[in-house]
Write an enzyme that holds these catalytic residues in place. Sequence first.
Site, PDB file in Angstrom:
ATOM      1  N   HIS A  72       2.668 -11.049   9.820  1.00  0.00           N
ATOM      2  CA  HIS A  72       3.806 -11.504   9.004  1.00  0.00           C
ATOM      3  C   HIS A  72       4.395 -12.768   9.636  1.00  0.00           C
ATOM      4  O   HIS A  72       4.643 -12.794  10.847  1.00  0.00           O
ATOM      5  CB  HIS A  72       4.867 -10.395   8.938  1.00  0.00           C
ATOM      6  N   GLU A 130      -0.323 -17.685  14.348  1.00  0.00           N
ATOM      7  CA  GLU A 130      -0.957 -16.522  13.705  1.00  0.00           C
ATOM      8  C   GLU A 130      -2.414 -16.432  14.122  1.00  0.00           C
ATOM      9  O   GLU A 130      -2.923 -15.363  14.456  1.00  0.00           O
ATOM     10  CB  GLU A 130      -0.874 -16.639  12.179  1.00  0.00           C
ATOM     11  N   LEU A 166       0.843  -1.201   0.000  1.00  0.00           N
ATOM     12  CA  LEU A 166       0.000   0.000   0.000  1.00  0.00           C
ATOM     13  C   LEU A 166       0.876   1.249   0.000  1.00  0.00           C
ATOM     14  O   LEU A 166       1.907   1.298   0.682  1.00  0.00           O
ATOM     15  CB  LEU A 166      -0.913  -0.027   1.227  1.00  0.00           C
ATOM     16  N   ASN A 194      -0.964  -5.559  10.154  1.00  0.00           N
ATOM     17  CA  ASN A 194      -0.583  -6.644   9.256  1.00  0.00           C
ATOM     18  C   ASN A 194      -0.060  -7.801  10.084  1.00  0.00           C
ATOM     19  O   ASN A 194       0.402  -7.613  11.207  1.00  0.00           O
ATOM     20  CB  ASN A 194       0.510  -6.167   8.294  1.00  0.00           C
TER      21      ASN A 194
HETATM   22  C1  GRF Z   1      -0.067 -15.770   6.405  1.00  0.00           C
HETATM   23  O1  GRF Z   1       1.039 -16.606   6.559  1.00  0.00           O
HETATM   24  C2  GRF Z   1       0.257 -14.366   6.829  1.00  0.00           C
HETATM   25  O2  GRF Z   1       1.168 -14.310   7.872  1.00  0.00           O
HETATM   26  C3  GRF Z   1       0.869 -13.791   5.572  1.00  0.00           C
HETATM   27  O3  GRF Z   1       0.121 -14.339   4.530  1.00  0.00           O
HETATM   28  C4  GRF Z   1      -0.441 -15.582   4.946  1.00  0.00           C
HETATM   29  C5  GRF Z   1      -1.909 -15.480   4.744  1.00  0.00           C
HETATM   30  O4  GRF Z   1      -2.561 -16.683   5.031  1.00  0.00           O
HETATM   31  N1  GRF Z   1       0.863 -12.349   5.607  1.00  0.00           N
HETATM   32  P1  GRF Z   1      -4.137 -16.729   5.092  1.00  0.00           P
HETATM   33  O5  GRF Z   1      -4.656 -16.215   3.746  1.00  0.00           O
HETATM   34  O6  GRF Z   1      -4.584 -15.857   6.223  1.00  0.00           O
HETATM   35  O7  GRF Z   1      -4.478 -18.171   5.313  1.00  0.00           O
END
Ligand code: GRF
Length: 212
Positions: A114, A179, A98, A112
């Site tokens: 990562h 995540e 962006l 975000n």
């Molecule tokens: C994840 O590994 C996230 O950390 C990265 O992109 C991937 C997205 O996975 N930025 P999803 O589409 O949420 O399953």
Amino acid sequence: MSRAEPLRIAVLASGRGSNLQAIIDAIEAGRLAACLPVVISDRPDAHALERARRHGAKALFVNPREYPDRESFERAVLALLAEHRIELVCLAGFMRILSPTFIRACPGPIMNIHPALLPAFPGLHAQRQALEQGVKVSGVTVHFVDAGVDTGPIILQAAVPVHADDTEETLSARILAEEHQIYPQAIQLFAEGRLVPRGRQVMILDAGKAAS
Ligand code: GRF
């Protein structure tokens, strides 16, 4: 401090949307005091759009090819965010960088996620980079977005071990499980007004002490 109304978030996603699903699950389970009026994708086939529809969110494909340049594509996305009165934008596998103009004009902060312990391994293929470097620990970072690529102030991180026999797939799966835990947590901290950026640091206030 609890808000009178749930935090209005938008998720921008380009792919499978498993982080979006973790956010939806947290909302539906009452662990995240947010609502998701709209999910936006730059890809018509993103599974994230299907997940959004199932939750009852508006699922919008904004076709970059319909716009002559990045600025006009971004203006279209900004208009949707404003229209839906979005207070926080969550990038979840959104495969576009962006512009600083977008970040400035955005109606709320941008987060975000990562799949590495930033500032190590920014950019694409973070898990592959970690394996190539031979690190013994990697993980995941949720951060606010600034004008750089994966450089913004860090909100939450979680570490996972890297095993000698890991492949990109096995390491990615171990990171992904983390995540799904910390992204909804970071959003909930924001919803509670407990995230206070101070320069590069994000202070996390104790529960019950919201920033004024
Ligand atoms: C994840 O590994 C996230 O950390 C990265 O992109 C991937 C997205 O996975 N930025 P999803 O589409 O949420 O399953």
